[in-house]
Design a protein around this motif. Structure first.
Motif, mmCIF file in Angstrom:
data_model
loop_
_atom_site.group_PDB
_atom_site.id
_atom_site.type_symbol
_atom_site.label_atom_id
_atom_site.label_comp_id
_atom_site.label_asym_id
_atom_site.label_seq_id
_atom_site.Cartn_x
_atom_site.Cartn_y
_atom_site.Cartn_z
ATOM 1 N N GLU A 214 -59.188 50.475 -102.058
ATOM 2 C CA GLU A 214 -60.046 49.502 -101.833
ATOM 3 C C GLU A 214 -59.333 48.179 -101.389
ATOM 4 O OE1 GLU A 214 -63.323 46.937 -104.530
ATOM 5 O OE2 GLU A 214 -62.707 48.812 -105.411
ATOM 6 N N ILE A 215 -60.003 47.587 -100.676
ATOM 7 C CA ILE A 215 -59.139 46.151 -99.922
ATOM 8 C C ILE A 215 -60.453 45.123 -99.609
ATOM 9 C CG2 ILE A 215 -59.388 47.322 -97.417
ATOM 10 C CD1 ILE A 215 -56.681 45.749 -97.129
ATOM 11 N N ASP A 216 -59.851 43.614 -100.034
ATOM 12 C CA ASP A 216 -60.892 42.553 -99.663
ATOM 13 C C ASP A 216 -61.062 42.453 -98.225
ATOM 14 O OD1 ASP A 216 -61.077 42.328 -102.335
ATOM 15 O OD2 ASP A 216 -59.452 40.894 -102.213
ATOM 16 N N GLN A 217 -62.378 41.882 -97.827
ATOM 17 C CA GLN A 217 -62.638 41.929 -96.482
ATOM 18 C C GLN A 217 -62.507 40.438 -96.090
ATOM 19 O OE1 GLN A 217 -63.162 44.603 -94.338
ATOM 20 N NE2 GLN A 217 -62.573 45.492 -96.015
ATOM 21 N N TYR A 218 -62.371 40.116 -94.854
ATOM 22 C CA TYR A 218 -62.402 38.720 -94.345
ATOM 23 C C TYR A 218 -63.928 38.405 -94.064
ATOM 24 C CZ TYR A 218 -57.318 39.161 -93.628
ATOM 25 O OH TYR A 218 -55.807 39.324 -94.056
ATOM 26 N N GLU A 219 -64.125 37.059 -94.342
ATOM 27 C CA GLU A 219 -65.474 36.609 -93.853
ATOM 28 C C GLU A 219 -65.583 36.309 -92.193
ATOM 29 O OE1 GLU A 219 -66.869 32.251 -94.548
ATOM 30 O OE2 GLU A 219 -67.947 33.415 -96.237
ATOM 31 N N THR A 220 -64.474 35.705 -91.689
ATOM 32 C CA THR A 220 -64.356 35.570 -90.395
ATOM 33 C C THR A 220 -63.133 35.649 -89.816
ATOM 34 O OG1 THR A 220 -65.695 34.552 -88.444
ATOM 35 C CG2 THR A 220 -64.646 33.054 -90.319
ATOM 36 N N GLY A 221 -62.917 35.532 -88.626
ATOM 37 C CA GLY A 221 -61.611 35.109 -88.166
ATOM 38 C C GLY A 221 -61.567 36.035 -86.686
ATOM 39 N N TYR A 222 -60.647 35.417 -85.781
ATOM 40 C CA TYR A 222 -60.338 35.486 -84.519
ATOM 41 C C TYR A 222 -58.871 35.695 -84.371
ATOM 42 C CZ TYR A 222 -65.049 34.212 -83.674
ATOM 43 O OH TYR A 222 -66.508 33.929 -83.844
ATOM 44 N N ILE A 223 -58.650 36.522 -83.140
ATOM 45 C CA ILE A 223 -57.176 36.575 -82.739
ATOM 46 C C ILE A 223 -57.419 36.502 -81.071
ATOM 47 C CG2 ILE A 223 -57.386 39.130 -82.520
ATOM 48 C CD1 ILE A 223 -54.234 39.192 -83.265
ATOM 49 N N PHE A 224 -56.360 35.685 -80.582
ATOM 50 C CA PHE A 224 -56.464 35.503 -78.984
ATOM 51 C C PHE A 224 -55.030 35.784 -78.428
ATOM 52 C CE2 PHE A 224 -59.044 32.278 -81.225
ATOM 53 C CZ PHE A 224 -59.962 32.014 -80.535
ATOM 54 N N TYR A 225 -55.261 36.730 -77.304
ATOM 55 C CA TYR A 225 -53.979 37.123 -76.746
ATOM 56 C C TYR A 225 -54.212 36.688 -75.296
ATOM 57 C CZ TYR A 225 -52.817 40.516 -80.271
ATOM 58 O OH TYR A 225 -52.321 41.063 -81.459
ATOM 59 N N ALA A 226 -53.207 35.536 -74.653
ATOM 60 C CA ALA A 226 -53.613 34.821 -73.539
ATOM 61 C C ALA A 226 -52.679 35.354 -72.440
ATOM 62 C CB ALA A 226 -53.385 33.203 -73.752
ATOM 63 N N PRO A 227 -53.040 35.197 -71.122
ATOM 64 C CA PRO A 227 -52.269 35.485 -70.023
ATOM 65 C C PRO A 227 -50.850 35.096 -69.885
ATOM 66 C CG PRO A 227 -54.348 35.432 -69.434
ATOM 67 C CD PRO A 227 -54.485 34.830 -70.719
ATOM 68 N N SER A 228 -50.841 33.880 -70.712
ATOM 69 C CA SER A 228 -49.503 33.140 -70.772
ATOM 70 C C SER A 228 -48.446 33.789 -71.658
ATOM 71 C CB SER A 228 -49.639 31.898 -71.213
ATOM 72 O OG SER A 228 -50.129 31.891 -72.641
ATOM 73 N N GLY A 229 -49.070 34.961 -72.352
ATOM 74 C CA GLY A 229 -47.872 35.746 -73.240
ATOM 75 C C GLY A 229 -48.035 35.038 -74.864
ATOM 76 N N HIS A 230 -48.971 34.188 -74.690
ATOM 77 C CA HIS A 230 -48.937 33.633 -76.152
ATOM 78 C C HIS A 230 -50.081 34.150 -76.900
ATOM 79 C CE1 HIS A 230 -46.606 30.670 -73.879
ATOM 80 N NE2 HIS A 230 -46.117 30.393 -75.057
#
Length: 342
Positions: A214-230
């Motif tokens: 069992e593991i707690d869930q996140y309410e919301t969240g985002y991850i970004f991968y940009a063409p600049s490599g960041h």
């Protein structure tokens, strides 16, 4: 300096940054106009898409006189994605790492205001020359649900954001510099497929011999991968609430560190076809997140390896095999849903 109606106080230490990023009224991020994936980005939105690194923060009088020396030592990135979503992360450079067993409540309070992070849809008013960040969630819970509007000027590779002027006519100008895309010689097929924004879907965990944990869930969240490599990541736990007073108590500051995680920096890709040592049976290699900054000061300057499974619709990231509180070896899988490019 203008402040949002739901965000009426300058943060100590990071005040210029937070005030700049927190001006405007309030509205739910789901109400952001033009946020439908079916509607193409406007011309104004498209010219902002990319990665921007923080260059300087200035405060000027109504007569355009500089009120203090510009701040030029803050580290941060502003990512506008082609999905119509954005994320910002800004960090003061002189943060003190938490103790080995930290953070304690006092340590968390001492760091309050030294790191800024929020995310949500963005829209552009081409007539007014203004961009609005419709904040879905923020490290400071008072920002969630707000609309941060700032006028912008774009000259070559420099973007300057300015919230409405204060009652005395003074203004804050934050200048960002566009980061170039990675050279084509460094872009793999995985890079091309990975670039974009993703929303958190679920987290699963099991022992290495297959038993679910069992593991707690996140309410919301985002991850970004940009063409600049960041890249940047923003993760929010449920149950967050505004401070009881104008500023957090030590316990409230500690709660922030427990319910919001963020970091940012460059990333690299290692493709591994038929990876037999990866924690997931369909892992295609691993990504390395090189942390320029993190909500946890101890994370700054470290690398985070994430084995990946990437499809057209989702991304699964797995940290290396870890050990849980009961001493069992466990595999954690974080699944993200791809946001459609517009």
């Amino acid at each position: 300096m203008c402040m949002a109606s739901r965000y009426t106080r300058l943060l100590v230490v990071g005040g210029f940054v937070v005030a700049l990023l927190a001006c405007g009224g309030s509205a739910g991020p789901g109400d952001a106009p033009g946020s439908s994936a079916a509607e193409p980005l406007s011309a104004g939105q498209r010219q902002l898409v990319g990665t921007w690194s923080l260059a300087s923060i200035e405060r000027r009088s109504a007569d355009d006189e500089l009120l203090a020396a510009p701040l030029e030592d803050r580290l941060g990135y502003l990512i506008y994605d082609a999905s119509g979503y954005m994320g910002v992360t800004i960090m003061r450079p002189d943060r003190v790492p938490y103790s080995e067993a930290g953070p304690t409540a006092d340590e968390a309070l001492a760091q309050f205001g030294s790191y800024t992070s929020y995310f949500g849809p963005f829209t552009v008013d081409d007539v007014e020359g203004a961009v609005t960040h419709h904040v879905e969630a923020s490290l400071d819970p008072r920002g969630a649900g707000s609309e941060y509007r700032r006028f912008y000027t774009l000259v070559e590779d420099r973007l300057t954001l300015q919230p409405p002027a204060g009652a005395d006519g003074s203004k804050t100008l934050v200048t960002w510099v566009r980061q170039p895309d990675l050279p084509q010689s460094e872009v793999t097929d995985t890079h091309t497929a990975l670039f974009g924004a993703y929303r958190i879907d679920s987290v699963a965990r099991h022992t290495t011999d297959g038993f679910p944990v069992e593991i707690d869930q996140y309410e919301t969240g985002y991850i970004f991968y940009a063409p600049s490599g960041h890249m940047s990541v923003h993760l929010v736990r449920p149950g967050r609430s505004a401070f009881a007073g104008d500023s957090p108590t030590a316990d409230e500051a500690l709660r922030l560190t427990e319910t919001y995680g963020s970091y940012f920096g460059p990333f690299s890709v290692r493709e591994m076809a038929g990876c037999i040592t990866c924690p997931g049976p369909r892992d295609q290699g691993y990504l390395t997140h090189h942390l320029t900054g993190s909500t946890n000061p101890r994370g700054t300057g470290t690398d985070a390896r994430r084995y990946y499974e990437l499809t057209d619709t989702d991304l699964t990231l797995r940290p290396p095999v870890g050990t849980d509180d009961e001493g069992r070896e466990v595999v954690t899988a974080i699944r993200w849903e791809r946001l459609l490019r517009r």
